[in-house]
Design an enzyme around this catalytic site. Structure first.
Site, short mmCIF file in Angstrom:
data_model
loop_
_atom_site.label_atom_id
_atom_site.label_comp_id
_atom_site.label_asym_id
_atom_site.label_seq_id
_atom_site.Cartn_x
_atom_site.Cartn_y
_atom_site.Cartn_z
N GLU A 165 0.81 -1.22 0.00
CA GLU A 165 0.00 0.00 0.00
C GLU A 165 0.84 1.27 0.00
O GLU A 165 0.30 2.37 0.08
CB GLU A 165 -0.94 0.00 1.21
N TYR A 170 -13.53 -6.63 -5.13
CA TYR A 170 -14.64 -6.41 -4.18
C TYR A 170 -15.97 -6.25 -4.91
O TYR A 170 -16.98 -6.80 -4.51
CB TYR A 170 -14.37 -5.20 -3.30
N GLU A 198 -10.50 -4.55 8.88
CA GLU A 198 -9.40 -3.58 8.94
C GLU A 198 -8.37 -3.86 7.86
O GLU A 198 -7.91 -2.95 7.18
CB GLU A 198 -8.75 -3.62 10.33
N GLY A 225 -8.11 -14.74 -1.23
CA GLY A 225 -8.83 -13.57 -0.74
C GLY A 225 -10.32 -13.82 -0.64
O GLY A 225 -10.96 -13.46 0.36
#
Length: 169
Positions: A33, A138, A90, A104
């Site tokens: 990230e 997602y 989180e 995932g």
């Protein structure tokens, strides 16, 4: 929990001896990230939050063929509108060398089952707006971006200042 459609995949709740692994995965996530400089957590802080203060935060580990492949960290929040708890994800991280193999999705499926079992009204998380692969993933699961909401955060000195400053008279 074995996942039938991903051979060799095991999703399990973290154990105290996983604290170094959890911290390692947090650092790998932060590197991905572009936020590695922000990781200040220690192994002892992870141990305390996850294992010495039950119910505060939970960690689930994904293992593929016996090797750590990823993890999910979550806690419960509360929706006043729904009058029910929610599950806040989180962190979700899958190591780059095993991405695209269902790890995932398996972690999210396990968390969704936990949310349903615990009567949660929703499951939420944040994603960096530049992370297009995660956003596509997602959305492929049916998740919807909350475009009308902006996340705010108080940390460090700003948090301490607000906590200690007295209101003007």
């Amino acid at each position: 929990m074995k996942i039938a459609n991903v051979p060799g995949l095991l999703i399990r709740q973290a154990r105290p001896e996983d604290c170094l692994l959890i911290l390692t995965l947090i650092r790998e996530l932060a590197e991905y990230e572009r936020l590695a400089s922000q990781v200040t957590a220690s192994e002892e802080e992870i141990r305390k939050a996850v294992f010495e203060e039950p119910g505060r935060v939970e960690v689930w580990i994904a293992e593929l063929n016996g090797s750590p492949a990823g993890f999910a960290i979550f806690f419960h929040n509360f929706s006043s509108f729904l009058g029910r708890p929610g599950l806040y994800l989180e962190d979700l991280f899958v190591r780059p060398d095993v991405r695209g193999r269902g790890v995932g999705k398996a972690l999210l499926r396990r968390l969704a089952r936990i949310a349903v079992e615990r009567g949660c009204g929703r499951m939420e998380w944040a994603v960096l707006d530049w992370n297009e692969p995660a956003i596509r993933f997602y959305e492929s699961l049916g998740a919807v971006g909350m475009r009308d909401w902006t996340v705010y955060r108080l940390t460090g000195e700003a948090l301490r200042k607000l906590a200690t400053d007295e209101e003007p008279e």
